[in-house]
Design an enzyme around this catalytic site. Structure first.
Site, PDB file in Angstrom:
ATOM      1  N   CYS A  81      56.489  53.388  35.598  1.00 39.23           N
ATOM      2  CA  CYS A  81      55.486  52.352  35.842  1.00 39.23           C
ATOM      3  C   CYS A  81      56.025  51.452  36.946  1.00 39.23           C
ATOM      4  O   CYS A  81      56.676  51.928  37.866  1.00 39.23           O
ATOM      5  CB  CYS A  81      55.159  51.593  34.558  1.00 39.23           C
ATOM      6  SG  CYS A  81      56.565  50.740  33.826  1.00 39.23           S
ATOM      7  N   ARG A  86      56.133  49.974  30.571  1.00 41.06           N
ATOM      8  CA  ARG A  86      54.951  50.798  30.283  1.00 41.06           C
ATOM      9  C   ARG A  86      55.321  52.283  30.265  1.00 41.06           C
ATOM     10  O   ARG A  86      54.851  53.039  29.414  1.00 41.06           O
ATOM     11  CB  ARG A  86      53.836  50.533  31.296  1.00 41.06           C
ATOM     12  CG  ARG A  86      53.231  49.147  31.153  1.00 41.06           C
ATOM     13  CD  ARG A  86      52.186  48.878  32.214  1.00 41.06           C
ATOM     14  NE  ARG A  86      52.803  48.743  33.529  1.00 41.06           N
ATOM     15  CZ  ARG A  86      52.138  48.678  34.670  1.00 41.06           C
ATOM     16  NH1 ARG A  86      50.825  48.754  34.692  1.00 41.06           N
ATOM     17  NH2 ARG A  86      52.766  48.536  35.820  1.00 41.06           N
TER      18      ARG A  86
END
Length: 124
Positions: A81, A86
């Protein structure tokens, strides 16, 4: 490699290079060849992986999101990410699913884009 994918767990505006997603990352775009794993609306939300109460979505919902983008358990998947959290959350989903070949590129877009020698892509 045909048996591996770099998986971008960012929002669509980040993926196509409209925004970097972060006020401290100037560069916009994605690592070349990365496929889209659609985290949700922006760099601070994971609504495509989490329920409203922040619990993890049902596994079949996550799998369906991935399948639409060619993310399948037969490939080695390296999730990334902007800064790592994430990508790590997506990796954790894959690990919980028992997918055998998963990893995280924890440097993500922040590390990649800080090296001017690294190529990048924008657009659809």
């Amino acid at each position: 490699a045909q048996d591996a994918e770099l998986v971008c767990v960012r929002s669509y505006p980040e993926y196509i290079g409209e925004v970097s997603g972060y006020n401290y990352i100037e560069a916009k775009g994605r690592i070349p060849g990365a496929i889209f794993a659609d985290c949700g609306s922006d760099a601070y939300h994971m609504e495509n992986y989490r329920n409203v109460d922040h619990t993890t979505r049902e596994f079949h919902e996550v799998i369906e999101n991935w399948k639409q983008n060619g993310i399948t358990p037969d490939k080695h998947l390296a999730f990334y990410c902007g800064t790592g959290w994430r990508g790590s959350e997506a990796w954790f989903n894959a690990w919980l699913l028992g997918w055998p070949k998963v990893s995280v590129y924890d440097g993500g877009w922040f590390e990649w884009s800080n090296d001017p020698n690294n190529p990048f892509e924008t657009g659809v």
